[in-house]
Design an enzyme around this catalytic site. Structure first.
Site, PDB file in Angstrom:
ATOM      1  N   GLY A   1       0.833  -1.206   0.000  1.00 43.54           N
ATOM      2  CA  GLY A   1       0.000   0.000   0.000  1.00 43.54           C
ATOM      3  C   GLY A   1       0.862   1.247   0.000  1.00 43.54           C
ATOM      4  O   GLY A   1       1.943   1.292  -0.616  1.00 43.54           O
ATOM      5  N   CYS A   2       0.408   2.255   0.713  1.00 43.56           N
ATOM      6  CA  CYS A   2       1.127   3.539   0.735  1.00 43.56           C
ATOM      7  C   CYS A   2       2.476   3.426   1.433  1.00 43.56           C
ATOM      8  O   CYS A   2       3.294   4.331   1.336  1.00 43.56           O
ATOM      9  CB  CYS A   2       0.286   4.597   1.439  1.00 43.56           C
ATOM     10  SG  CYS A   2      -1.141   5.084   0.478  1.00 43.56           S
TER      11      CYS A   2
END
Ligand code: CO8
Length: 358
Positions: free
Chosen positions: A150-151
């Site tokens: 993800g981020c």
């Protein structure tokens, strides 16, 4: 870390432009469903507001690969033509642009690099790995792979790269974080249509003894943590065709419970940072800069306050999300790229990212 680079798309969308397009979509939708809305069988859509966006997130604008499609109320997603397989894919092209910048800053030739990692939240396809395409485009020997956390992808790649370099598996590792977040964002969703932007970042990790770039930063220590959560989720994937009834439904794009994410992630991240500082006997007062994940201004102010025990001074926890929006894995590296050159030898900084997973 011996060099960083970024790629910023040419087109930018202001909050005002985004809200005009969204509200026009709302007007058309409500008009088309007027009878059902009056009968109570369809919910009326509500307008978005630029004031809300800036207050809730701190975002003023975002860069995108295609502005026209996003702002067309009949389309509301980027239009990016498919490319033939003998042309470089668009995500790899963004990664290569940022990588060339990073390699130049590190004063490294592609022949000095043994590993390429493309670590991002929004890989363009199932396979082959984007990283191998980047490796090929740059003429790098050795090996390459993609990873997705993800981020937080860039910081996980930093951890992996520093281990590989420390153990002698690579002389230098090139990390790329290309993100076309606009491809996974539902621009018809009032709660999230303003959050993301497109960009790429890149950086080089190599042995301290070989560092020769104009700026180098020693990696003192890295620390990771994951905890499963459904509060940020995207169910797009290769099994969708095995359940055709779900194709095109809302969960095949980015979804989140933003308020829950905010409340759960701020304490988790702050505690992780404080434990990491203690483990390394680095006093909070020694931290000259915090390059935090660029998702939400209020979140970053709270995390900085919990770490520093006071509000961050201007420039101490630099913000790029006002201009870029949330660029997922690229965000904290873009902040680092833009706001690190002035640090003096001996200064401590902290790079931190968090996101879907958590
Ligand atoms: N305009 C006007 N009003 C609005 C709008 C809007 N656009 N949107 C919501 N509202 C209203 C709501 O309806 C609500 O009204 P009411 O109080 O009447 O119910 C009110 O405003 C408040 O809504 P929220 O509680 O949702 O508002 P928040 O203050 O919580 O702000 C945020 C919303 C900005 C989303 C905030 O919660 C936030 O930023 N949370 C953290 C998010 C975060 O950090 N996420 C990490 C995601 S990054 C990641 O890992 C993803 C990786 C994959 C990338 C994929 C790319 C696409």
């Amino acid at each position: 870390m011996t060099g960083t680079g970024i790629y910023t798309p040419a087109q930018s969308i202001s909050n005002a432009e985004l809200v005009v397009a969204f509200n026009e979509y709302v007007r058309r939708y409500n008009a088309a469903h007027a009878e059902a809305i009056a009968a109570g069988t369809v919910a009326q859509l509500l307008d978005s507001s630029a004031d809300f966006i800036i207050k809730a997130s701190g975002i003023k604008s975002r860069y995108v690969m295609d502005k026209t499609g996003v702002l067309d109320p009949d389309v509301m997603c980027p239009r990016i033509p498919e490319r033939p397989n003998d042309q470089i894919s668009i995500l790899a092209e963004m990664a290569v642009a940022a990588a060339r910048d990073a390699l130049a800053a590190a004063e490294r030739k592609t022949g000095d690099v043994d590993v390429v990692i493309v670590s991002c939240a929004n890989p363009q396809r199932a396979y082959p790995a984007i990283a191998i395409e980047v490796q090929n485009a740059l003429g790098i020997d050795g090996f390459a792979f993609d990873m997705n956390v993800g981020c937080a992808s860039a910081t996980f790649a930093l951890h992996a790269a520093s281990d590989m370099v420390a153990r002698g598996h690579a002389r230098a590792v090139l990390i790329c974080n290309p993100e076309i977040c606009s491809g996974h964002l539902d621009f018809r969703d009032r709660d999230s249509h303003f959050i993301f932007g497109d960009a790429a970042a890149s950086f080089v990790v190599e042995r301290a003894e070989t560092a020769q770039g104009r700026n180098s930063w020693e990696i003192v220590s890295t620390r990771l943590k994951t905890k499963f959560s459904n509060n940020i989720r995207n169910n797009f994937g290769f099994l969708n065709r095995a359940a055709p009834e779900g194709i095109g439904s809302r969960d095949k794009l980015f979804m989140q419970e933003g308020r829950k994410v905010f409340k759960e992630v701020v304490p988790m991240v702050s505690e992780l940072i404080l434990a990491h500082l203690a483990e390394n006997a680095v006093a909070r007062t020694a931290l000259k800069r915090l390059w935090l994940h660029q998702a939400n201004l209020n979140m970053n102010e709270m995390i900085a306050h919990r770490v520093l025990w006071r509000d961050a001074a201007p420039g101490e926890a630099p913000i790029v999300l006002d201009e870029y929006g949330n660029t997922s894995s690229a965000g904290s590296i873009i902040a680092f790229h833009k706001y690190s050159a002035d640090l003096a030898p001996g200064d401590f900084g902290l790079l931190c990212a968090f996101g879907a997973g958590y």
